[in-house]
Design a protein around this motif. Structure first.
Motif, PDB file in Angstrom:
ATOM      1  N   ASP A  80      25.614 -17.328 -36.753  1.00  0.00           N
ATOM      2  CA  ASP A  80      25.241 -16.145 -35.974  1.00  0.00           C
ATOM      3  C   ASP A  80      24.723 -15.037 -36.882  1.00  0.00           C
ATOM      4  O   ASP A  80      23.704 -14.395 -36.583  1.00  0.00           O
ATOM      5  CB  ASP A  80      26.454 -15.663 -35.174  1.00  0.00           C
ATOM      6  N   ILE A  81      25.408 -14.803 -37.998  1.00  0.00           N
ATOM      7  CA  ILE A  81      24.971 -13.759 -38.923  1.00  0.00           C
ATOM      8  C   ILE A  81      23.613 -14.107 -39.522  1.00  0.00           C
ATOM      9  O   ILE A  81      22.734 -13.247 -39.675  1.00  0.00           O
ATOM     10  CB  ILE A  81      26.021 -13.552 -40.033  1.00  0.00           C
ATOM     11  N   GLY A  82      23.406 -15.390 -39.833  1.00  0.00           N
ATOM     12  CA  GLY A  82      22.115 -15.818 -40.357  1.00  0.00           C
ATOM     13  C   GLY A  82      20.990 -15.585 -39.359  1.00  0.00           C
ATOM     14  O   GLY A  82      19.878 -15.166 -39.729  1.00  0.00           O
ATOM     15  N   TYR A  83      21.270 -15.831 -38.083  1.00  0.00           N
ATOM     16  CA  TYR A  83      20.264 -15.589 -37.047  1.00  0.00           C
ATOM     17  C   TYR A  83      19.963 -14.103 -36.922  1.00  0.00           C
ATOM     18  O   TYR A  83      18.798 -13.697 -36.773  1.00  0.00           O
ATOM     19  CB  TYR A  83      20.759 -16.147 -35.716  1.00  0.00           C
ATOM     20  N   LYS A  84      21.014 -13.283 -37.012  1.00  0.00           N
ATOM     21  CA  LYS A  84      20.822 -11.834 -36.890  1.00  0.00           C
ATOM     22  C   LYS A  84      20.040 -11.271 -38.073  1.00  0.00           C
ATOM     23  O   LYS A  84      19.368 -10.241 -37.938  1.00  0.00           O
ATOM     24  CB  LYS A  84      22.182 -11.136 -36.784  1.00  0.00           C
ATOM     25  N   GLN A  85      20.107 -11.925 -39.222  1.00  0.00           N
ATOM     26  CA  GLN A  85      19.350 -11.447 -40.385  1.00  0.00           C
ATOM     27  C   GLN A  85      17.843 -11.521 -40.143  1.00  0.00           C
ATOM     28  O   GLN A  85      17.069 -10.779 -40.759  1.00  0.00           O
ATOM     29  CB  GLN A  85      19.707 -12.293 -41.621  1.00  0.00           C
ATOM     30  N   LYS A  86      17.418 -12.393 -39.243  1.00  0.00           N
ATOM     31  CA  LYS A  86      15.987 -12.613 -39.011  1.00  0.00           C
ATOM     32  C   LYS A  86      15.465 -11.908 -37.767  1.00  0.00           C
ATOM     33  O   LYS A  86      14.302 -12.044 -37.422  1.00  0.00           O
ATOM     34  CB  LYS A  86      15.717 -14.111 -38.891  1.00  0.00           C
ATOM     35  N   GLN A  87      16.304 -11.143 -37.071  1.00  0.00           N
ATOM     36  CA  GLN A  87      15.895 -10.554 -35.796  1.00  0.00           C
ATOM     37  C   GLN A  87      15.026  -9.317 -35.989  1.00  0.00           C
ATOM     38  O   GLN A  87      15.167  -8.568 -36.955  1.00  0.00           O
ATOM     39  CB  GLN A  87      17.135 -10.195 -34.978  1.00  0.00           C
ATOM     40  N   HIS A  88      14.114  -9.110 -35.044  1.00  0.00           N
ATOM     41  CA  HIS A  88      13.291  -7.903 -34.979  1.00  0.00           C
ATOM     42  C   HIS A  88      13.170  -7.543 -33.501  1.00  0.00           C
ATOM     43  O   HIS A  88      12.601  -8.303 -32.713  1.00  0.00           O
ATOM     44  CB  HIS A  88      11.907  -8.135 -35.587  1.00  0.00           C
ATOM     45  N   LYS A  89      13.688  -6.372 -33.136  1.00  0.00           N
ATOM     46  CA  LYS A  89      13.746  -6.007 -31.724  1.00  0.00           C
ATOM     47  C   LYS A  89      13.383  -4.544 -31.521  1.00  0.00           C
ATOM     48  O   LYS A  89      13.628  -3.689 -32.378  1.00  0.00           O
ATOM     49  CB  LYS A  89      15.158  -6.246 -31.155  1.00  0.00           C
ATOM     50  N   LEU A  90      12.831  -4.297 -30.338  1.00  0.00           N
ATOM     51  CA  LEU A  90      12.633  -2.941 -29.854  1.00  0.00           C
ATOM     52  C   LEU A  90      13.450  -2.808 -28.569  1.00  0.00           C
ATOM     53  O   LEU A  90      13.297  -3.616 -27.644  1.00  0.00           O
ATOM     54  CB  LEU A  90      11.157  -2.662 -29.565  1.00  0.00           C
ATOM     55  N   ILE A  91      14.323  -1.800 -28.511  1.00  0.00           N
ATOM     56  CA  ILE A  91      15.180  -1.610 -27.339  1.00  0.00           C
ATOM     57  C   ILE A  91      15.014  -0.188 -26.830  1.00  0.00           C
ATOM     58  O   ILE A  91      15.230   0.778 -27.572  1.00  0.00           O
ATOM     59  CB  ILE A  91      16.666  -1.866 -27.669  1.00  0.00           C
ATOM     60  N   VAL A  92      14.629  -0.071 -25.566  1.00  0.00           N
ATOM     61  CA  VAL A  92      14.611   1.224 -24.877  1.00  0.00           C
ATOM     62  C   VAL A  92      15.809   1.221 -23.930  1.00  0.00           C
ATOM     63  O   VAL A  92      15.829   0.461 -22.956  1.00  0.00           O
ATOM     64  CB  VAL A  92      13.302   1.443 -24.102  1.00  0.00           C
ATOM     65  N   TYR A  93      16.815   2.047 -24.217  1.00  0.00           N
ATOM     66  CA  TYR A  93      18.088   1.995 -23.496  1.00  0.00           C
ATOM     67  C   TYR A  93      18.002   2.688 -22.143  1.00  0.00           C
ATOM     68  O   TYR A  93      17.222   3.632 -21.946  1.00  0.00           O
ATOM     69  CB  TYR A  93      19.193   2.634 -24.337  1.00  0.00           C
TER      70      TYR A  93
END
Length: 697
Positions: free
Chosen positions: A536-549
């Protein structure tokens, strides 16, 4: 201590019923079956069972498991049926089946008004609908928010009947990542809609007659609250006293509640089995003379059950205290009949009956923690107690309290981490002080209420309780201020939670039954848990996200790259602990990110953000936009607050692939932007209606 040779399900036959019941409840919720399909499966099972009766002798003895399977299937189907009908939307007279915008709603308040920051709130029953001059009686609950300055508020109380025609809004989740499932929570309580009413939008009719039970319970609760508020000085102290005695939490200080949670003693101000056990212990001592005589033993049992259930009902009858009430009912009944009942049987039977009454208790955190704590104490208390023996009685009592606290933590810790994402490191010290103090306070509050008709005695008792409550609160605040008091920001998935329980169970069997192969299984579970976390941590290292809350009346945007994020939006979101913890913290915990001053793949040229090869334009009331001479490609335009701009004008200067309207924009402005986008055939997303906007880059 060795585990009993006889399997546990022999001591507690209800376990064999409880497990398939829980499976049926979860099956119906996540993979719902129609009543028609349930009837078909049940009919086939019954026919199969009846056909098996034709076989006799040795063949039947070899295949006696057929009866067990048939019974288990029927219990699974029973769980599915009660879950189906407990869902208010599946009931024939639910108001949602008949309601439309032109319908007049007749609602009866189910509770007194509760003051909020900008309104008053109350749950209400949709008692009837008026359509075409005909009155249709209905079922179902709604949440009503009343304008704070309304002159009609003084007429509203529990049982008040109000009539209004304003459009009901379906309760929706914010859609923010990791957010609390508020829609499901409300549905489990039979609530599906909400409405905000100003003074001119409703009328107050004569109060709906309440049942004698409801009236008496409400009057009793209000009477106890008045006594506590009158005689216990200090708002924070009175709030804790109310929560400790009858579970009334609306007067609790929010920061103080967080301190109790951080130090591992939240159970003190959340009515639980501990409070009922204290009252049971007091009653056993007071009624001991009645235990000696066989004729008065039944009177003793009746008095104990009456007091315990009265306290349970006054405290709101939550899942955890209901569990205790049912358990103590079994214990008292067994004592009266001179029969010893297995604790495992009592636990499983109480859980079975509670889930039959309300299958949605299965998702209640209090229900889960309550049963986990009691089961953990039953299994581990004796082995832990035998670790040490002290010569002096006082030291022995202290060690027993420590042993109970340690035992309870073993099976509750995985659940606490899963639900609350933290571990109180100083729970042992906190419980060692707070549990005896809370017992003294509870007994003191009972005496205060009993002698409230004597003002001199009540004032004296109230002052003593206030001092003790202040000491308890100050001690909790002191412990919470210690830097290492709590380890937080811990996120585990439901799979990882299950692996932790597999590890605990296998280690327990290895130690208590001395089965060496269980050590191997424990190591395998631990390795699997570690592997899941690393993955899970390895997957999160590669994430790129834009979040409008989706935060009402606020603008909030997160740019996430790997394990870091940059935030842009309203500054008060960072300074208001409640807004931050409720809306932003769950998302950042879910994605395992921490704040960073800058991101490698992001640069800002206001009002543009260039993030991971995407050009994002953020428009609100502050920046003055200089329109380009030539149309510019923009991937996303985020319109915020009351941006004075039309979509048609933006389209003259920008070729945009996606429009996003955040939650800070007024509703009328969003409707205008949506109409413009629809007329121009443009993609648009309103976070107020569609939930948070999340884009994976």
């Amino acid at each position: 201590m060795l585990l009993p040779v006889v399997p546990i399900w022999k001591h507690a036959p209800f376990i064999r019923m409880l497990i398939p019941l829980m499976f049926g409840i979860m099956l119906q919720w996540y993979f719902p079956l129609s009543i028609k399909n349930i009837i078909i499966i049940a009919s086939v099972t019954v026919i199969f069972f009846l056909l098996s009766q034709w076989f006799r002798g040795y063949f039947l003895y070899l295949h006696k498991w057929v009866y067990g399977i048939a019974l288990m299937i029927m219990v699974v189907l029973f769980g599915a049926v009660i879950t189906h009908f407990k869902n208010i939307t599946h009931q024939q007279n639910w108001f949602g089946h008949l309601y439309n915008d032109s319908t007049v709603v007749v609602a009866v308040l189910s509770e007194p008004l509760i003051e909020k920051n900008k309104s008053y709130k109350a749950d209400a029953t949709a008692y009837a609908l008026i359509r075409n001059d005909s009155v249709i009686q209905t079922k179902g609950s709604i949440i009503i928010y009343f304008e704070k300055d309304s002159s009609l508020l003084s007429q509203l109380d529990h049982g008040s009947t109000i009539v209004f025609k304003k459009r009901l809004q379906t309760i929706q989740n914010s859609g923010n990542p990791g957010a609390f499932d508020y829609k499901r929570y409300c549905l489990f309580h039979g609530i599906t809609h909400q409405v905000y009413l100003t003074e001119n939008e409703f009328t107050v009719n004569p109060a709906h007659p309440l049942s004698v039970y409801t009236t008496q319970m409400q009057q009793s609760r209000n009477g106890l609250l008045e006594i506590l508020k009158k005689y216990i000085p200090g708002k924070r102290e009175a709030g804790v006293a109310e929560a400790l005695l009858i579970g009334y939490r609306d007067d609790l200080d929010r920061d103080l509640v967080q301190s109790y949670a951080n130090t591992g003693v939240i159970h003190v101000i959340a009515i639980s089995g501990m409070h009922l056990a204290m009252i049971y212990g007091l009653l056993v001592v007071l009624l001991k003379p009645l235990q000696q005589n066989a004729k008065t033993k039944w009177i003793r049992g009746l008095i104990i059950l009456s007091v315990l259930w009265l306290f349970t009902l006054l405290s709101g009858a939550g899942p955890s205290i209901l569990r205790s009430a049912i358990m103590f009912s079994f214990i008292v009944a067994g004592e009266s009949m001179r029969r010893k009942i297995s604790v495992y049987h009592t636990l499983s039977a109480s859980a079975f009956f509670l889930l039959c009454w309300n299958p949605f208790f299965l998702w209640d955190v209090g229900f889960q923690l309550s049963y986990a704590a009691v089961l953990s104490i039953v299994i581990f208390l004796r082995p832990i107690t035998h670790w040490f023996y002290f010569k002096y009685t006082f030291a022995n009592h202290v060690w027993k309290l420590v042993a109970v606290t340690l035992a309870a933590q073993i099976l509750t810790t995985p659940l606490s981490i899963y639900h609350f994402h933290q571990v109180p490191n100083l729970f042992l010290l906190s419980n060692l002080v707070i549990v005896p103090l809370s017992g003294f306070i509870l007994y003191g509050e009972i005496l205060l209420c009993l002698f409230s008709m004597f003002p001199v005695v009540a004032v004296f008792a109230g002052k003593i309780l206030s001092v003790v409550l202040r000491m308890m609160n100050n001690f909790i605040t002191f412990i919470d201020d210690i830097p290492f008091a709590v380890s937080n920001n811990i996120f585990i998935s439901i799979l990882q939670t299950c692996l932790l329980y597999v590890f605990i169970v296998t280690v327990t069997i290895w130690l208590m039954k001395v089965k060496k192969q269980m050590l191997l299984y424990a190591l395998m579970a631990l390795v699997a848990f570690a592997f899941c976390r690393v993955l899970d941590i390895g997957y999160k290292q590669k994430q790129h996200k834009l979040i409008v809350y989706n935060i009402p009346r606020h603008s909030a945007v997160d740019f996430i790259s790997g394990r870091n994020y940059c935030f842009t939006g309203d500054e008060d979101l960072a300074t208001d602990p409640f807004l931050h913890n409720f809306h932003l913290y769950p998302s950042r915990l879910l994605f395992r990110v921490q704040a960073a001053d800058s991101l490698k793949n992001m640069r800002t040229v206001s009002p543009f953000f260039y993030f991971n090869s995407k050009r994002i334009l953020l428009l609100d009331t502050i920046p003055v936009l200089r329109y380009p001479d030539q149309p510019v490609d923009v991937d996303i335009i985020i319109l915020s607050k009351n941006a004075n701009v039309r979509i048609s004008r933006l389209e003259q200067f920008f070729r945009c692939r996606q429009y996003v309207f955040d939650a800070s924009s007024p509703a009328w402005k969003i409707r205008q932007w949506k109409n413009d986008c629809d007329s121009l055939h443009l993609r648009r997303h309103s976070v107020q209606e569609d939930g948070a906007f999340i884009l994976d880059l």
